[in-house]
Design a protein around this motif. Structure first.
Motif, PDB file in Angstrom:
ATOM      1  N   ILE A  62       2.250   1.372  -3.363  1.00  0.00           N
ATOM      2  CA  ILE A  62       1.556   2.287  -4.218  1.00  0.00           C
ATOM      3  C   ILE A  62       0.874   3.807  -4.309  1.00  0.00           C
ATOM      4  O   ILE A  62       0.873   4.486  -5.360  1.00  0.00           O
ATOM      5  CB  ILE A  62       0.437   1.160  -4.067  1.00  0.00           C
ATOM      6  N   ASP A  63       0.437   3.560  -3.575  1.00  0.00           N
ATOM      7  CA  ASP A  63       0.415   5.403  -2.215  1.00  0.00           C
ATOM      8  C   ASP A  63       1.403   6.457  -2.816  1.00  0.00           C
ATOM      9  O   ASP A  63       1.293   7.594  -3.392  1.00  0.00           O
ATOM     10  CB  ASP A  63       0.523   5.495  -0.837  1.00  0.00           C
ATOM     11  N   ASP A  65       0.541  -1.504  -0.224  1.00  0.00           N
ATOM     12  CA  ASP A  65       0.480  -0.042   0.264  1.00  0.00           C
ATOM     13  C   ASP A  65       0.558   1.479  -0.040  1.00  0.00           C
ATOM     14  O   ASP A  65       0.382   2.311  -0.392  1.00  0.00           O
ATOM     15  CB  ASP A  65      -0.680  -0.617   1.381  1.00  0.00           C
ATOM     16  N   LEU A  66       1.774   1.251   0.373  1.00  0.00           N
ATOM     17  CA  LEU A  66       3.109   2.341   1.260  1.00  0.00           C
ATOM     18  C   LEU A  66       3.528   2.465  -0.415  1.00  0.00           C
ATOM     19  O   LEU A  66       3.611   3.739  -1.241  1.00  0.00           O
ATOM     20  CB  LEU A  66       4.007   1.822   1.932  1.00  0.00           C
ATOM     21  N   GLN A 125       1.674   6.497  -7.066  1.00  0.00           N
ATOM     22  CA  GLN A 125       0.184   7.738  -7.195  1.00  0.00           C
ATOM     23  C   GLN A 125       0.763   9.030  -7.109  1.00  0.00           C
ATOM     24  O   GLN A 125       0.327   9.600  -7.990  1.00  0.00           O
ATOM     25  CB  GLN A 125      -0.699   7.401  -6.654  1.00  0.00           C
ATOM     26  N   LEU A 126       1.664   9.222  -5.852  1.00  0.00           N
ATOM     27  CA  LEU A 126       1.284  10.637  -5.227  1.00  0.00           C
ATOM     28  C   LEU A 126       2.915  11.075  -6.358  1.00  0.00           C
ATOM     29  O   LEU A 126       2.439  12.064  -6.868  1.00  0.00           O
ATOM     30  CB  LEU A 126       2.243  10.451  -3.585  1.00  0.00           C
ATOM     31  N   TYR A 160       9.404  10.466   1.320  1.00  0.00           N
ATOM     32  CA  TYR A 160       7.175  10.577   0.937  1.00  0.00           C
ATOM     33  C   TYR A 160       7.091   9.950   2.365  1.00  0.00           C
ATOM     34  O   TYR A 160       7.675   9.593   3.567  1.00  0.00           O
ATOM     35  CB  TYR A 160       7.504   8.791   0.267  1.00  0.00           C
ATOM     36  N   PRO A 184       3.686   8.805   4.193  1.00  0.00           N
ATOM     37  CA  PRO A 184       2.238   8.224   4.766  1.00  0.00           C
ATOM     38  C   PRO A 184       1.255   8.977   5.514  1.00  0.00           C
ATOM     39  O   PRO A 184       1.040   9.596   5.941  1.00  0.00           O
ATOM     40  CB  PRO A 184       2.430   7.195   4.895  1.00  0.00           C
ATOM     41  N   SER A 185      -0.288   8.823   5.139  1.00  0.00           N
ATOM     42  CA  SER A 185      -1.644   8.947   5.755  1.00  0.00           C
ATOM     43  C   SER A 185      -1.067   8.883   7.394  1.00  0.00           C
ATOM     44  O   SER A 185      -0.237   7.954   7.190  1.00  0.00           O
ATOM     45  CB  SER A 185      -2.125   8.679   4.883  1.00  0.00           C
ATOM     46  N   LEU A 217      -1.972   4.998   6.982  1.00  0.00           N
ATOM     47  CA  LEU A 217      -1.144   4.022   6.375  1.00  0.00           C
ATOM     48  C   LEU A 217      -0.234   4.118   7.364  1.00  0.00           C
ATOM     49  O   LEU A 217       1.054   2.667   7.884  1.00  0.00           O
ATOM     50  CB  LEU A 217      -0.582   4.761   5.398  1.00  0.00           C
TER      51      LEU A 217
END
Length: 437
Positions: free
Chosen positions: A49-50, A46-47, A53-54, A222, A224-225, A228
């Motif tokens: 992929i995120d 998920d990290l 996308q960013l 990066y 993460p939110s 995440l």
């Protein structure tokens, strides 16, 4: 100042302008850096992929994934490699910082990146799959599993123009290479001391139909939110396993002391542990843990011998061992790493279990211990607080506390009595004859 065609300043002005244009463009370029500095967990994909996308949304020049990992889940590794292939953003895999490693799953991810690099004194390899069994940790020799991993490694190596034979040996021979050996073997393209050095070396490379303009590029880490970030913490196999064990202890404490809120803590902790593991939990582990809880409850209902409590502790420890996601393909890391993780999870479980049993029995000991008084009350005076007939029992007040008392002769409420004998919580008293009676 007016410039005319014959002025010598005009050519000089345009020359300076041309020199400035490239540097301005270079300064505007930015690369995104994603740090994977631990196990490849269910949230790692998920990290990635995120971050991809960013990078696409902000039109970053490239994504650098720094790797310092002992390995991790095979499913997550495959998802990361697939995400890299699908993305239009150039992805640079970089084993960093110096002195670290990217083993097993980390090696496959490195091979699957568009550009592979290592910093000095780093290591890749140890990609032979292993399994955990009661007999110990053994290498997997099933041709179906080994051939599938070999095919993946060779395909990714061929896709990026790397040494397919070396990629195969990582799995079949458990090969390890340092940065210089990996560069010489053609499994990586660059050895760079830091990210700035790496960006300068890859500048001008054609990746995914795009010429990299990374020299002097800005570096953005990066972040993460919050979701995440939290998932990244609880998805660590050690953290998630301990959360489940703490939750079990919380439920047992809650059963033994209702109303303390321990049950709520236990349920929340178990839920977080399961979420962190992606709900991929060994059935045998759950069975052993539940059995351990049942045995503790039985010990709570019928204490004294300690057999149920000891058996419950053994079940909890055994269950914690099975909770460790060590079986392939759930976990893809070297044998030494798996041993260390088992020790890291089982040791606190044993310590907490022993402490829990100790406290558990101390509470039961106090609960079932006969009341004692700080000093011998025989010969002391107490006051009757009710009428008590001869040979019957009632209550007297002694040093501010109410005690059950047996009388040999009838006494009335308010009479002063002398304690003549003590049998556990029961006094034997006699009436004190007042002077003049």
């Amino acid at each position: 100042m007016i410039l005319n065609k014959g002025s010598p300043i005009l050519p000089f002005f345009f020359l300076v302008l041309l020199l400035l244009i490239p540097s301005v463009a270079s300064a505007e370029q930015t690369v995104l850096v994603l740090d994977i500095s631990d196990s490849i967990t269910p949230v790692a994909d998920d990290l990635v992929i995120d971050a991809l996308q960013l990078a696409e949304q902000n039109e970053y020049e490239a994504l650098i994934i720094t790797l310092n990992t002992p390995g991790g889940g095979v499913d997550e590794t495959l998802k990361i490699i697939e995400a890299i292939d699908r993305s239009d953003i150039p992805v640079i895999g970089y084993v960093y910082p110096g002195g670290t490693k990217a083993w097993s799953a980390g090696t496959l991810i490195l091979i699957g990146t568009d550009i592979a690099a290592m910093s000095p004194n780093t290591i890749i390899g140890s990609a032979q799959p292993v399994s955990v069994s009661p007999q110990g940790i053994e290498p997997i020799e099933d041709d179906k599993i080994v051939n599938a991993l070999v095919a993946l490694a060779k395909t990714k190596a061929k896709q990026h123009g790397r040494n397919e034979t070396t990629a195969e040996k990582f799995i079949t021979e458990n090969l390890n290479l340092n940065d210089e050996e990996a560069l010489e073997a053609g499994i990586i393209e660059y050895v760079a001391s830091d990210i700035d050095d790496l960006l300068e070396q890859v500048n001008g490379q054609m990746i995914k139909g795009k010429v990299l303009n990374t020299k002097g590029a800005a570096i953005e880490n990066y972040r993460p939110s919050l979701r995440l970030s939290f998932m990244d913490i609880i998805s660590d196999p050690i953290i998630s396993s301990l959360l489940i064990m703490l939750g079990i202890y919380g439920i047992v404490i809650g059963i033994s002391n209702p109303g303390a809120g321990a049950e709520i803590f236990g349920i929340v902790a178990i839920s977080l542990g399961l979420v962190g593991m992606g709900f991929d939990v060994n059935i045998a582990a759950i069975f052993l843990i539940l059995l351990g809880v049942i045995l503790f409850v039985l010990e709570l209902q019928a204490p004294g011998f300690g057999i149920f409590g000891l058996a419950g502790l053994v079940c909890l420890i055994a269950g914690s061992i099975f909770l460790v996601p060590m079986d392939f393909p759930r976990w893809y890391s070297p044998a030494d790493v798996q041993r260390s993780m088992i020790i890291a999870i089982v040791t606190p479980t044993i310590v907490m279990g022993i402490l829990f049993v100790f406290v558990f029995y101390k509470v039961l000991e106090v609960r079932h211990k006969k009341p004692v008084i700080g000093e011998d009350p025989i010969g002391e005076m107490a006051n009757a607080i009710e009428d008590i007939k001869a040979g019957e029992e009632g209550f007297v007040k002694y040093k501010g506390e109410y005690w059950k008392a047996k009388v040999e002769e009838e006494i009335s409420d308010g009479d002063k009595v002398e304690i003549t004998d003590v049998q556990g919580p029961l006094f034997t008293v006699k009436k004190i004859e007042e002077e003049g009676e």
